[in-house]
Structure formats: structure tokens, C-alpha cells
Design an enzyme around this catalytic site. Structure first.
Site, PDB file in Angstrom:
ATOM      1  N   TYR A 126       0.834  -1.210   0.000  1.00 31.06           N
ATOM      2  CA  TYR A 126       0.000   0.000   0.000  1.00 31.06           C
ATOM      3  C   TYR A 126       0.867   1.257   0.000  1.00 31.06           C
ATOM      4  O   TYR A 126       0.647   2.179  -0.794  1.00 31.06           O
ATOM      5  CB  TYR A 126      -0.920  -0.014   1.226  1.00 31.06           C
ATOM      6  CG  TYR A 126      -1.626   1.298   1.489  1.00 31.06           C
ATOM      7  CD1 TYR A 126      -2.662   1.731   0.658  1.00 31.06           C
ATOM      8  CD2 TYR A 126      -1.252   2.102   2.555  1.00 31.06           C
ATOM      9  CE1 TYR A 126      -3.311   2.932   0.896  1.00 31.06           C
ATOM     10  CE2 TYR A 126      -1.886   3.307   2.797  1.00 31.06           C
ATOM     11  CZ  TYR A 126      -2.910   3.719   1.963  1.00 31.06           C
ATOM     12  OH  TYR A 126      -3.542   4.919   2.194  1.00 31.06           O
ATOM     13  N   LEU A 127       1.853   1.278   0.861  1.00 33.75           N
ATOM     14  CA  LEU A 127       2.718   2.465   0.966  1.00 33.75           C
ATOM     15  C   LEU A 127       3.521   2.675  -0.309  1.00 33.75           C
ATOM     16  O   LEU A 127       3.764   3.822  -0.713  1.00 33.75           O
ATOM     17  CB  LEU A 127       3.646   2.334   2.178  1.00 33.75           C
ATOM     18  CG  LEU A 127       2.953   2.362   3.551  1.00 33.75           C
ATOM     19  CD1 LEU A 127       3.956   2.100   4.661  1.00 33.75           C
ATOM     20  CD2 LEU A 127       2.239   3.690   3.787  1.00 33.75           C
TER      21      LEU A 127
END
Length: 211
Positions: A126-127
Site C-alpha cells: 500500500y505504501l
């Protein structure tokens, strides 16, 4: 004569943070929200609230969505279900469309840790998607502000935050205070082409973003 309000397109308007952003913009003397949603029933609900709406899908062409937008807030997210399609490529697609339409500013809701995705084993994908979207925005030529909050909570907003380019220790912040921060940085001269992190804190939001 009063200046015409600026149209602010909100991607992710139907999300928890997105709805808070729409409410703030509805109460503004300067801005008028345009809710960008994917489903007809969401469109109907916003229209009942007298909010301008555009039907658009972040995985498809978005040029029609930004035609009437002066500025854009990207607050969309797939909640982990389609990180590449929505959080990364959807953001890029909206950046491209905003640039084509001549939008004056693009405000990105990112995430703390997007500068170094390896800080989290569970959230690394996600990051990394957020990092890619942020980097794409920075290279786009658009005027931008990238806001990276800590963990989001549904607590009541305090109107106060801690704002730093890089916060030493992770923490949390209410969605309400994140929404207010995103609206505050819509101004042309506030945090122009800057990236910063925010947590719950003691500085009034309007002061924090102008320091």
C-alpha cells in the site's frame, strides 16, 4: 461583486474522509464541492444534499470528471482491495486528467510511511503504491500539496494538529482533522509544492499549514 466560488472535485467523496471534506466545502464561502462517485445511488444521495456530482471510475477515462474543476482533492482508496488499480494508477489517471483540464492545484491524501514503504511489513504494498502516486504528482508539473497523516481514527476533530516534514514517532489523527487540513491547503500559496506529515497535535490547523 463577490468572487465566484472555486469548484473542488473530491475523488473518494463517498468514503468516510471524503464525506467530511464535502461537508466542509459545502459550508465554505470560497469553495463549491463536486463529489466524484462511482455508483448511481451515491450520485442520487449527494444530489439530494444539493451537491454537484460527477459519475466517474478511477479505473477508466477521467477527462470528463475534471472539466469544471478548478482544483482537485484525491481522497480515494480501495481499502486494500485494489491498491494498484485505485490507490496508484487511479491517482495517476486523475493527475493526468487534472493536468489536461488545467486544474490550478492537486491536493493528495497520502500516508505516513509513503516516503519509505519498507517501514511496514503489512502495509508495504500500500505504501509503495502511495509513494508511486506521490512521485507521479510531484513530476506532473501541477501545483500540488501532499498530506501524509498517521493512522486515521473516527474520533471527533479537535481542529489542531502536529505538522512536520517528517514526524519522529508514528501516531494517529482523526479523519475530521485530516479533512480540514486538506481543505486548508487548497489555497494557492499554502504549502505550495510541498509534502508533509500530520498527527493529532496542539497547533490550530490554519496556523500549522501557514507556518
Amino acid at each position: 461583486m463577490k468572487n465566484e466560488k472555486q469548484n473542488i472535485l473530491v475523488a473518494g467523496a463517498n468514503g468516510t474522509t471524503g464525506r467530511l471534506i464535502i461537508e466542509l466545502l459545502k459550508g465554505s464561502d470560497v469553495y463549491r464541492p463536486i463529489a466524484m462517485v462511482r455508483k448511481q445511488e451515491q450520485k442520487d444521495r449527494f444530489e439530494k444534499e444539493n451537491v454537484l456530482v460527477v459519475l466517474a471510475d478511477l479505473e477508466k477515462d477521467l477527462n470528463h470528471a475534471v472539466i469544471n474543476a478548478d482544483k482537485v482533492i484525491f481522497a480515494a482508496g480501495s481499502k486494500g482491495k485494489n491498491i494498484i488499480g485505485i490507490d496508484q494508477e487511479g491517482a495517476k489517471r486523475l493527475i493526468d486528467a487534472s493536468k489536461n483540464a488545467g486544474a490550478k492545484k492537486f491536493v493528495m491524501l497520502s500516508s505516513m510511511g509513503a516516503d519509505d514503504p519498507s517501514v511496514s511489513d503489512t502495509l508495504e504494498d500500500y505504501l509503495r503504491a502511495k509513494q508511486n502516486a506521490d512521485n507521479y504528482l510531484k513530476a506532473s508539473g501541477l501545483n500540488y500539496t501532499i498530506v501524509r497523516p498517521g493512522s486515521l481514527t473516527d474520533k471527533e476533530g479537535t481542529g489542531k494538529i502536529q505538522l512536520k516534514e517528517k514526524v519522529e514517532n508514528p501516531g494517529s489523527i482523526s479523519r475530521a482533522d485530516v479533512a480540514q487540513t486538506l481543505v486548508e491547503v487548497l489555497k494557492n500559496d499554502v504549502k505550495h509544492n510541498q509534502v508533509f506529515e500530520i498527527l493529532a497535535g496542539e497547533t490550530l490547523i490554519e496556523s500549522a499549514v501557514t507556518q
